[in-house]
Design a protein around this motif. Structure first.
Motif, PDB file in Angstrom:
ATOM      1  N   LEU A 258       5.810 105.675  19.562  1.00  0.00           N
ATOM      2  CA  LEU A 258       6.549 104.419  19.632  1.00  0.00           C
ATOM      3  C   LEU A 258       7.795 104.520  18.767  1.00  0.00           C
ATOM      4  CD1 LEU A 258       3.626 101.825  19.348  1.00  0.00           C
ATOM      5  CD2 LEU A 258       4.822 102.578  21.411  1.00  0.00           C
ATOM      6  N   GLN A 259       8.912 103.988  19.267  1.00  0.00           N
ATOM      7  CA  GLN A 259      10.170 104.038  18.540  1.00  0.00           C
ATOM      8  C   GLN A 259      10.753 102.637  18.428  1.00  0.00           C
ATOM      9  OE1 GLN A 259      12.724 107.582  19.503  1.00  0.00           O
ATOM     10  NE2 GLN A 259      11.464 107.620  21.355  1.00  0.00           N
ATOM     11  N   GLU A 260      11.595 102.471  17.436  1.00  0.00           N
ATOM     12  CA  GLU A 260      12.222 101.170  17.249  1.00  0.00           C
ATOM     13  C   GLU A 260      13.008 100.785  18.505  1.00  0.00           C
ATOM     14  OE1 GLU A 260      15.165 101.165  14.183  1.00  0.00           O
ATOM     15  OE2 GLU A 260      15.733 103.257  14.539  1.00  0.00           O
ATOM     16  N   LEU A 261      13.036  99.493  18.748  1.00  0.00           N
ATOM     17  CA  LEU A 261      13.675  98.864  19.902  1.00  0.00           C
ATOM     18  C   LEU A 261      12.851  98.978  21.177  1.00  0.00           C
ATOM     19  CD1 LEU A 261      17.418  99.834  19.332  1.00  0.00           C
ATOM     20  CD2 LEU A 261      16.194  97.808  18.559  1.00  0.00           C
ATOM     21  N   ASP A 262      11.664  99.606  21.109  1.00  0.00           N
ATOM     22  CA  ASP A 262      10.742  99.573  22.248  1.00  0.00           C
ATOM     23  C   ASP A 262      10.144  98.176  22.381  1.00  0.00           C
ATOM     24  OD1 ASP A 262      11.070 102.177  23.019  1.00  0.00           O
ATOM     25  OD2 ASP A 262       9.294 102.937  21.960  1.00  0.00           O
ATOM     26  N   ASP A 263       9.825  97.773  23.618  1.00  0.00           N
ATOM     27  CA  ASP A 263       9.025  96.566  23.852  1.00  0.00           C
ATOM     28  C   ASP A 263       7.565  96.995  23.919  1.00  0.00           C
ATOM     29  OD1 ASP A 263      11.213  94.924  23.921  1.00  0.00           O
ATOM     30  OD2 ASP A 263      11.423  94.974  26.099  1.00  0.00           O
ATOM     31  N   VAL A 264       6.749  96.481  22.994  1.00  0.00           N
ATOM     32  CA  VAL A 264       5.354  96.906  22.865  1.00  0.00           C
ATOM     33  C   VAL A 264       4.438  95.738  23.219  1.00  0.00           C
ATOM     34  CG1 VAL A 264       3.611  97.889  21.330  1.00  0.00           C
ATOM     35  CG2 VAL A 264       6.027  98.521  21.051  1.00  0.00           C
ATOM     36  N   ILE A 265       3.426  95.999  24.063  1.00  0.00           N
ATOM     37  CA  ILE A 265       2.469  94.966  24.476  1.00  0.00           C
ATOM     38  C   ILE A 265       1.072  95.377  24.028  1.00  0.00           C
ATOM     39  CG2 ILE A 265       1.459  93.720  26.421  1.00  0.00           C
ATOM     40  CD1 ILE A 265       4.001  94.196  27.973  1.00  0.00           C
ATOM     41  N   LEU A 266       0.400  94.477  23.296  1.00  0.00           N
ATOM     42  CA  LEU A 266      -0.982  94.680  22.874  1.00  0.00           C
ATOM     43  C   LEU A 266      -1.873  93.746  23.699  1.00  0.00           C
ATOM     44  CD1 LEU A 266      -0.476  94.673  18.983  1.00  0.00           C
ATOM     45  CD2 LEU A 266      -0.332  96.602  20.563  1.00  0.00           C
ATOM     46  N   ILE A 307      10.892  99.034  12.778  1.00  0.00           N
ATOM     47  CA  ILE A 307      10.033  99.925  11.997  1.00  0.00           C
ATOM     48  C   ILE A 307       9.073  99.117  11.131  1.00  0.00           C
ATOM     49  CG2 ILE A 307      10.026 101.682  10.183  1.00  0.00           C
ATOM     50  CD1 ILE A 307      12.650 102.721  11.286  1.00  0.00           C
ATOM     51  N   GLU A 308       9.561  97.984  10.591  1.00  0.00           N
ATOM     52  CA  GLU A 308       8.703  97.167   9.728  1.00  0.00           C
ATOM     53  C   GLU A 308       7.594  96.452  10.499  1.00  0.00           C
ATOM     54  OE1 GLU A 308      12.706  95.018  10.339  1.00  0.00           O
ATOM     55  OE2 GLU A 308      11.958  97.055   9.913  1.00  0.00           O
ATOM     56  N   GLY A 333       8.427 104.480  14.763  1.00  0.00           N
ATOM     57  CA  GLY A 333       9.344 105.361  14.048  1.00  0.00           C
ATOM     58  C   GLY A 333      10.787 105.133  14.440  1.00  0.00           C
ATOM     59  N   GLU A 334      11.672 105.892  13.763  1.00  0.00           N
ATOM     60  CA  GLU A 334      13.091 105.800  14.082  1.00  0.00           C
ATOM     61  C   GLU A 334      13.343 106.359  15.477  1.00  0.00           C
ATOM     62  OE1 GLU A 334      15.398 107.758  11.164  1.00  0.00           O
ATOM     63  OE2 GLU A 334      14.862 106.379   9.539  1.00  0.00           O
ATOM     64  N   ARG A 335      14.331 105.772  16.126  1.00  0.00           N
ATOM     65  CA  ARG A 335      14.637 106.229  17.486  1.00  0.00           C
ATOM     66  C   ARG A 335      15.370 107.559  17.424  1.00  0.00           C
ATOM     67  NH1 ARG A 335      14.225 104.919  22.398  1.00  0.00           N
ATOM     68  NH2 ARG A 335      13.125 103.026  21.797  1.00  0.00           N
ATOM     69  N   THR A 336      14.852 108.515  18.180  1.00  0.00           N
ATOM     70  CA  THR A 336      15.448 109.851  18.210  1.00  0.00           C
ATOM     71  C   THR A 336      16.167 110.135  19.515  1.00  0.00           C
ATOM     72  OG1 THR A 336      13.362 110.764  19.042  1.00  0.00           O
ATOM     73  CG2 THR A 336      13.700 110.758  16.655  1.00  0.00           C
ATOM     74  N   ASP A 337      15.905 109.338  20.545  1.00  0.00           N
ATOM     75  CA  ASP A 337      16.594 109.553  21.818  1.00  0.00           C
ATOM     76  C   ASP A 337      17.673 108.496  21.980  1.00  0.00           C
ATOM     77  OD1 ASP A 337      15.120 107.319  22.167  1.00  0.00           O
ATOM     78  OD2 ASP A 337      13.962 108.030  23.885  1.00  0.00           O
ATOM     79  N   ASN A 338      18.233 108.399  23.169  1.00  0.00           N
ATOM     80  CA  ASN A 338      19.277 107.412  23.419  1.00  0.00           C
ATOM     81  C   ASN A 338      18.727 106.008  23.272  1.00  0.00           C
ATOM     82  OD1 ASN A 338      21.151 109.409  23.987  1.00  0.00           O
ATOM     83  ND2 ASN A 338      20.567 109.488  26.165  1.00  0.00           N
ATOM     84  N   MET A 339      19.614 105.093  22.951  1.00  0.00           N
ATOM     85  CA  MET A 339      19.219 103.705  22.803  1.00  0.00           C
ATOM     86  C   MET A 339      18.700 103.185  24.132  1.00  0.00           C
ATOM     87  SD  MET A 339      19.965 102.732  19.661  1.00  0.00           S
ATOM     88  CE  MET A 339      20.415 101.015  19.606  1.00  0.00           C
TER      89      MET A 339
END
Length: 444
Positions: A258-266, A307-308, A333-339
């Protein structure tokens, strides 16, 4: 008196068996028929003619609830059978031999629209008898298997009243529903309802119970239908909810965490068939949820996760019988790929739409410019109505002799200025005089 009653009953049975008859014969319709759609069905009809009467015609109609008759098949001895409308190429007679005295109708590829009442009509004549006809009716039920039954619940926490509704949708005829509680049949306080949707029938059965935290029971709804090879069942149990799993979407892996700015569903899932339906409460690290989190029933969505937002998320499912809690931990985590597309700019579809709009605008402007240019060119080629006309060519009216004399004078002047050979034509006389430059040798 008893003898008369018996005779009356026998007469009534005879009239029922022979649905339509007269002095010229009788027509007997077979039993009502049920068959699943897509199959072939036969509607039985036989007849008998008296004396020397001969078969004249066999006609089949579908009779609407309003009494209107829709032609299905017409047959005249010695000719082919004629079929009509939706029955074309699907309806036929089982036997056209008049000796068999059978007028049964066969329908192939049964459709739901074939459902209804059919009339078998037989006509006879000849032998010096008056024309005669008789008829009989047969009901056809095109079976449509309903969906498997489903149970929904409605719990009133104030009165602790639980209403269970069992529904079997879109069948023909409607499914027959029954209830059991812990294996014992429920026959009282059962409300049943049948509704129609585009000709299909929805069957509903509803019961109400008072819930006690010390009471646990299993309720089962059974649906029976002629198109079912076996009864279909659904069940629910009065009990405390049990959290079975909490799923994360997208599911993180070592290759794709998971990376920042992802939309995450639980999603919090409890044991199926638990009633009353539980309510859900989410917590993040034992405290409040992130500001971007939104909850809908058993789902929690983190929009553009940060991240927080990492940590442990707990889901507590509760009803009147108790509660249960499950948890899961996520790491962002921090985003490593394109936004993500939503963060880097407009979606590709929006960009394409803008490009198409710009091209369309350019095309419109080009057409307008071309039309204006053509109109301007057309106006320039036209002579304005009030513009002065060009002067007409002046035609000389002087006599030809005066013209010739004037030309000779000009030639003389030219000869004195340039003593070259000069040819002078006198148009009036039709001859020419040639003046030559004097030859120096001859002069000498």
């Amino acid at each position: 008196m008893q003898r008369l009653l018996e005779l009356w009953i026998l007469g009534l049975l005879a009239v029922t068996a022979v649905r339509a008859q007269s002095a010229g014969g009788s027509v007997n319709g077979g039993p009502d028929v049920q068959q699943s759609i897509g199959r072939t069905v036969t509607l039985s009809c036989t007849y008998s003619l008296s004396g020397s009467a001969a078969l004249r015609e066999i006609k089949w109609y579908r009779v609407s609830d309003a009494g209107d008759r829709e032609p299905v098949l017409f047959y005249y001895p010695g000719e082919v059978a004629y079929t009509y409308g939706l029955y074309r190429n699907r309806a036929s007679l089982v036997n056209t031999d008049s000796a068999a005295q059978e007028a049964s109708l066969r329908l192939s590829n049964l459709q739901f629209s074939d459902n209804g009442t059919y009339e078998c009509l037989v006509g006879a004549g000849g032998g010096g008898l008056q024309p005669w006809e008789g008829s009989a009716e047969i009901n056809l039920v095109a079976l449509v298997a309903p969906n498997d039954p489903v149970i929904t619940d409605d719990y009133n926490s104030a009165s602790r009243n639980l209403t269970l509704t069992c529904t079997a949708y879109t069948g023909n005829p409607a499914a027959y529903l029954t209830w059991t509680r812990d294996g014992a049949a429920i026959t009282t306080d059962v409300a049943e309802n049948i509704t129609s949707w585009r000709g299909y029938l929805d069957a509903q059965s509803r019961i109400s119970v008072t819930v006690s935290s010390a009471q646990s029971s299993t309720f089962q709804c059974t649906a029976r239908h002629p198109a079912f090879s076996a009864p279909q069942r659904a069940s629910v149990t009065l009990r405390s909810p049990s959290v079975s799993t909490i799923t994360v979407n997208p599911s993180p892996t070592l290759e794709q965490p998971l990376q920042e700015l992802d939309d995450v569903i639980l999603t919090c899932t409890t044991q199926e068939g638990t009633v009353p339906a539980p309510t859900y409460e989410w917590r993040h690290d034992g405290g409040a949820l992130p500001a971007s989190a939104q909850q809908y029933r058993n789902e929690l969505k983190l929009f553009s996760a940060q991240i927080e937002d990492s940590g442990t998320y707990t889901c507590t499912a509760s009803n009147t019988f108790g509660s249960d809690t499950g948890e899961t931990t996520i790491v962002i985590g921090e985003r490593t790929d394109n936004m993500p597309e939503a963060q880097t700019g407009m979606p590709a579809g929006t960009v394409v739409g803008i490009v198409i709009a710009v091209l369309a605008a350019v095309a419109v402007l080009a057409v307008v410019g071309f039309v204006c240019w053509r109109r301007r060119q057309s106006n320039e080629l036209k002579i304005p109505p009030d513009s002065p006309e060009e002067p007409a060519a002046v035609v000389s009216t002087e006599p030809e002799e005066e013209k010739d004399e004037e030309k000779l004078n000009l030639m003389e002047e030219k000869k004195e200025a340039d003593p070259e050979e000069v040819k002078v034509e006198t148009q009036g006389e039709g001859h020419a005089e040639v003046a030559k430059k004097p030859d120096p040798d001859q002069t000498a």
